[in-house]
Enzyme design. Structure first.
Site, PDB file in Angstrom:
ATOM      1  N   TRP A  19       0.802  -1.228   0.000  1.00 47.89           N
ATOM      2  CA  TRP A  19       0.000   0.000   0.000  1.00 47.89           C
ATOM      3  C   TRP A  19       0.838   1.282   0.000  1.00 47.89           C
ATOM      4  O   TRP A  19       1.841   1.355   0.707  1.00 47.89           O
ATOM      5  CB  TRP A  19      -0.867  -0.010   1.261  1.00 47.89           C
ATOM      6  CG  TRP A  19      -1.581   1.273   1.504  1.00 47.89           C
ATOM      7  CD1 TRP A  19      -1.091   2.396   2.130  1.00 47.89           C
ATOM      8  CD2 TRP A  19      -2.920   1.594   1.108  1.00 47.89           C
ATOM      9  NE1 TRP A  19      -2.045   3.385   2.136  1.00 47.89           N
ATOM     10  CE2 TRP A  19      -3.174   2.920   1.532  1.00 47.89           C
ATOM     11  CE3 TRP A  19      -3.932   0.892   0.441  1.00 47.89           C
ATOM     12  CZ2 TRP A  19      -4.393   3.553   1.315  1.00 47.89           C
ATOM     13  CZ3 TRP A  19      -5.146   1.527   0.224  1.00 47.89           C
ATOM     14  CH2 TRP A  19      -5.369   2.840   0.651  1.00 47.89           C
ATOM     15  N   ASP A  22      -0.725   9.272   0.325  1.00 49.55           N
ATOM     16  CA  ASP A  22      -0.202  10.614   0.058  1.00 49.55           C
ATOM     17  C   ASP A  22       1.300  10.732  -0.260  1.00 49.55           C
ATOM     18  O   ASP A  22       2.122  10.140   0.435  1.00 49.55           O
ATOM     19  CB  ASP A  22      -0.372  11.506   1.294  1.00 49.55           C
ATOM     20  CG  ASP A  22      -1.719  11.428   1.934  1.00 49.55           C
ATOM     21  OD1 ASP A  22      -2.581  10.712   1.442  1.00 49.55           O
ATOM     22  OD2 ASP A  22      -1.896  12.104   2.957  1.00 49.55           O
ATOM     23  N   PHE A  78       2.393   9.752   9.907  1.00 50.06           N
ATOM     24  CA  PHE A  78       1.438  10.293   8.948  1.00 50.06           C
ATOM     25  C   PHE A  78       2.127  11.330   8.045  1.00 50.06           C
ATOM     26  O   PHE A  78       3.324  11.535   8.103  1.00 50.06           O
ATOM     27  CB  PHE A  78       0.230  10.886   9.689  1.00 50.06           C
ATOM     28  CG  PHE A  78      -0.904   9.909   9.885  1.00 50.06           C
ATOM     29  CD1 PHE A  78      -0.693   8.535   9.850  1.00 50.06           C
ATOM     30  CD2 PHE A  78      -2.206  10.363  10.099  1.00 50.06           C
ATOM     31  CE1 PHE A  78      -1.747   7.625  10.018  1.00 50.06           C
ATOM     32  CE2 PHE A  78      -3.268   9.472  10.261  1.00 50.06           C
ATOM     33  CZ  PHE A  78      -3.037   8.108  10.222  1.00 50.06           C
ATOM     34  N   GLU A 195      -7.311  18.282   4.970  1.00 55.58           N
ATOM     35  CA  GLU A 195      -6.062  17.545   5.086  1.00 55.58           C
ATOM     36  C   GLU A 195      -5.014  18.153   4.148  1.00 55.58           C
ATOM     37  O   GLU A 195      -5.340  18.885   3.216  1.00 55.58           O
ATOM     38  CB  GLU A 195      -6.278  16.072   4.695  1.00 55.58           C
ATOM     39  CG  GLU A 195      -7.334  15.368   5.545  1.00 55.58           C
ATOM     40  CD  GLU A 195      -7.508  13.884   5.198  1.00 55.58           C
ATOM     41  OE1 GLU A 195      -7.565  13.092   6.135  1.00 55.58           O
ATOM     42  OE2 GLU A 195      -7.607  13.537   4.018  1.00 55.58           O
TER      43      GLU A 195
HETATM   44  C1  FRU Z   1      -4.763  12.112   3.573  1.00 54.04           C
HETATM   45  C2  FRU Z   1      -4.448  11.509   4.930  1.00 54.04           C
HETATM   46  C3  FRU Z   1      -3.663  12.500   5.763  1.00 54.04           C
HETATM   47  C4  FRU Z   1      -2.959  11.615   6.740  1.00 54.04           C
HETATM   48  C5  FRU Z   1      -2.640  10.410   5.908  1.00 54.04           C
HETATM   49  C6  FRU Z   1      -2.668   9.123   6.644  1.00 54.04           C
HETATM   50  O1  FRU Z   1      -4.988  11.166   2.588  1.00 54.04           O
HETATM   51  O2  FRU Z   1      -5.643  11.131   5.569  1.00 54.04           O
HETATM   52  O3  FRU Z   1      -4.458  13.488   6.375  1.00 54.04           O
HETATM   53  O4  FRU Z   1      -1.810  12.201   7.281  1.00 54.04           O
HETATM   54  O5  FRU Z   1      -3.594  10.385   4.860  1.00 54.04           O
HETATM   55  O6  FRU Z   1      -2.187   8.067   5.868  1.00 54.04           O
END
Ligand code: FRU
Length: 474
Positions: A19, A22, A78, A195
């Site tokens: 997987w 972002d 993240f 985000e």
């Molecule tokens: C956006 C998100 C971010 C987060 C990440 C987690 O797609 O939800 O806000 O940091 O993906 O994988």
């Protein structure tokens, strides 16, 4: 064989397996463009987030590396960004010429901002021992720090996503952060969470002017459902962002397709480039591919274009293929109700210029497979809308997938179109990239034909050409 799988993109970045989501930590440093990304190294699902890593010297050919950041006692890793701390403002480096600093969210009991530094061109990272540098403030969604140097106020500026708004922070050294301001609570209609923000300073085409742009990804409530990226234009004074647009009409979608999300820009480059995750949270976990799951869009160069006092984002795809196999036709006229058909491959760039003398206001192109599935774009200049039909092929894995994807032409008749097909995606750039739509497709067959059709009146085409693009994977 890896990269030979049926729907595997041939010139978009995908990991060998498992997987990703972002793009993270985009930075140019000593001849390399870094692409870090949200990564589960173990399975094909969104869980146990790390930062994966790839590099490129041209923003088109990518080499995948190992894990850059792994979870620790503060949580999983993240999204976030990276900068070149060239003056060693952080004091984290032995040398005065500094190195790379990554600023990211620790997702643990709560979300907090942390940093790490690298002295070997991003291959290995040391987490700062005083993490987190911005502890949690009781906001549940408190993440995705994007940092850049703001020359006028001589400080590092962070944009941070906080549920339904953006917060700005400033720092002299990437370690001590001061809250500067908030933006966005006055835009109330969002069902989704904000985000992955970004703050850009972009040139306005045809002038020497530059303007500030605030990018926000929103998950849910996108123009065609689910995740999408929008932007505000305005000014930034080192403390606050002041939008040009004062109402909810301010919302402008950067890419009204279904599959362009969490897009952010590269730091430390002359021109501005960005890349998005080519997927949508509505169905990202069930797209019918393996052993990898999902990839990135093409990189796009960004600028602004002024139309009637309104600033529009313009995006030009970066394709660096030395292919000489260009096929082109000039001065083609397609009568109303008829279609011209050409043989293409399923890894192709198609460019079409409409003649100024063309009468047709409704026309389109189709990508047709050897099993007669069609993925169709219809342009309606009078309604100033386009529709992309993604209603054929493998669509039964999610009810949110088969879609008639609609978007605005911003009142501009379509004069040119670039379509980039890479087995399981179609990226559409209309009018030099003022209208962009990125959509995944999962044909059962293989795209073999381009059809151009006129719905009303004659479509006159000055030039149509296509190039078969090579695989970037060895
Ligand atoms: C956006 C998100 C971010 C987060 C990440 C987690 O797609 O939800 O806000 O940091 O993906 O994988």
């Amino acid at each position: 064989m890896l990269y030979q799988e049926k729907h595997r993109p041939q010139f978009h970045f995908t990991p060998k397996e498992n997987w990703i989501n972002d793009p993270n930590g985009l930075v140019y440093y000593e001849g390399e463009y870094h692409l870090f990304y949200q990564r589960n190294p173990h399975t094909n699902d969104h869980a146990d987030m790390h930062w994966g890593h790839a590099t490129s010297t041209d923003l088109y050919h990518w080499e995948e590396h190992g894990i850059a950041l792994a979870p620790d006692e503060l949580g999983t890793i993240f999204s976030g960004s990276a900068v070149v701390d060239k003056n060693n403002t952080s004091g984290l480096f032995e040398s005065d010429t500094g190195g790379l600093v990554a600023i990211f969210t620790h997702d643990g009991e709560s979300q907090q901002q942390s940093i790490a530094y690298s002295e070997d061109k991003g291959r290995t990272w040391t987490k700062y021992e005083g993490n987190p540098v911005i502890p949690n403030t009781k906001i549940k969604d408190f993440r995705d720090p994007k940092v850049s140097w703001h020359e006028d106020s001589k400080q590092w500026v962070m944009v941070l996503a906080c549920g339904d708004h953006i917060q700005f922070y400033g720092s002299p050294n990437l370690i001590d952060w001061t809250y500067l301001s908030s933006f966005g609570k006055e835009y109330p209609s969002h069902i989704g969470v904000w985000e992955c923000p970004d703050l850009l300073y972009l040139p306005v085409e045809g002038s020497s002017q530059k303007e500030w742009v605030l990018i926000v990804s929103i998950n849910a409530d996108g123009p065609n459902g689910g995740s999408a990226v929008y932007y505000f234009t305005g000014s930034f004074d080192g403390k606050e962002f002041h939008p040009n647009e004062k109402s909810e009409d301010a919302l402008k979608w950067a890419d009204a397709g279904k599959d362009f999300y969490a897009a952010v820009s590269w730091d430390n480059t002359e021109d501005t480039y960005w890349i998005g995750w080519m997927n949508n949270w509505q169905y990202a976990g069930v797209v019918p591919v393996s052993p990898w799951r999902s990839g990135m869009s093409l990189v796009r160069k960004m600028s602004l274009y002024e139309k009637d006092g309104n600033l529009l984002l313009k995006q030009e795809p970066i394709v660096r293929d030395s292919s000489k196999e260009v096929t082109s036709y000039q001065d083609v006229t397609i009568q109303a109700g008829t279609t011209e058909s050409y043989d293409i491959s399923d890894t192709a760039q198609i460019d079409l210029q409409v003649s100024k003398a063309s009468d047709s206001t409704k026309w389109g192109v189709k990508f047709v497979t050897d099993q007669d599935e069609a993925f169709q774009l219809v342009i309606d200049n009078q309604a100033s809308m386009y529709t992309f039909y993604r209603t054929e092929g493998i669509i039964d894995f999610s009810e949110d997938f088969p879609e008639e994807v609609k978007g605005s032409l911003h009142g501009l008749n379509v004069q040119d179109l670039t379509a980039i097909v890479d087995r399981s995606s179609v990226e559409l750039f209309l009018n030099g990239g003022l209208t962009v739509s990125t959509n995944l497709i999962y044909p059962k067959g293989t795209v073999t034909k381009l059809e151009i059709f006129a719905v009303n009146d004659a479509l006159k085409v000055d030039n149509v050409s296509w190039t078969s693009l090579h695989s970037i994977w060895k």
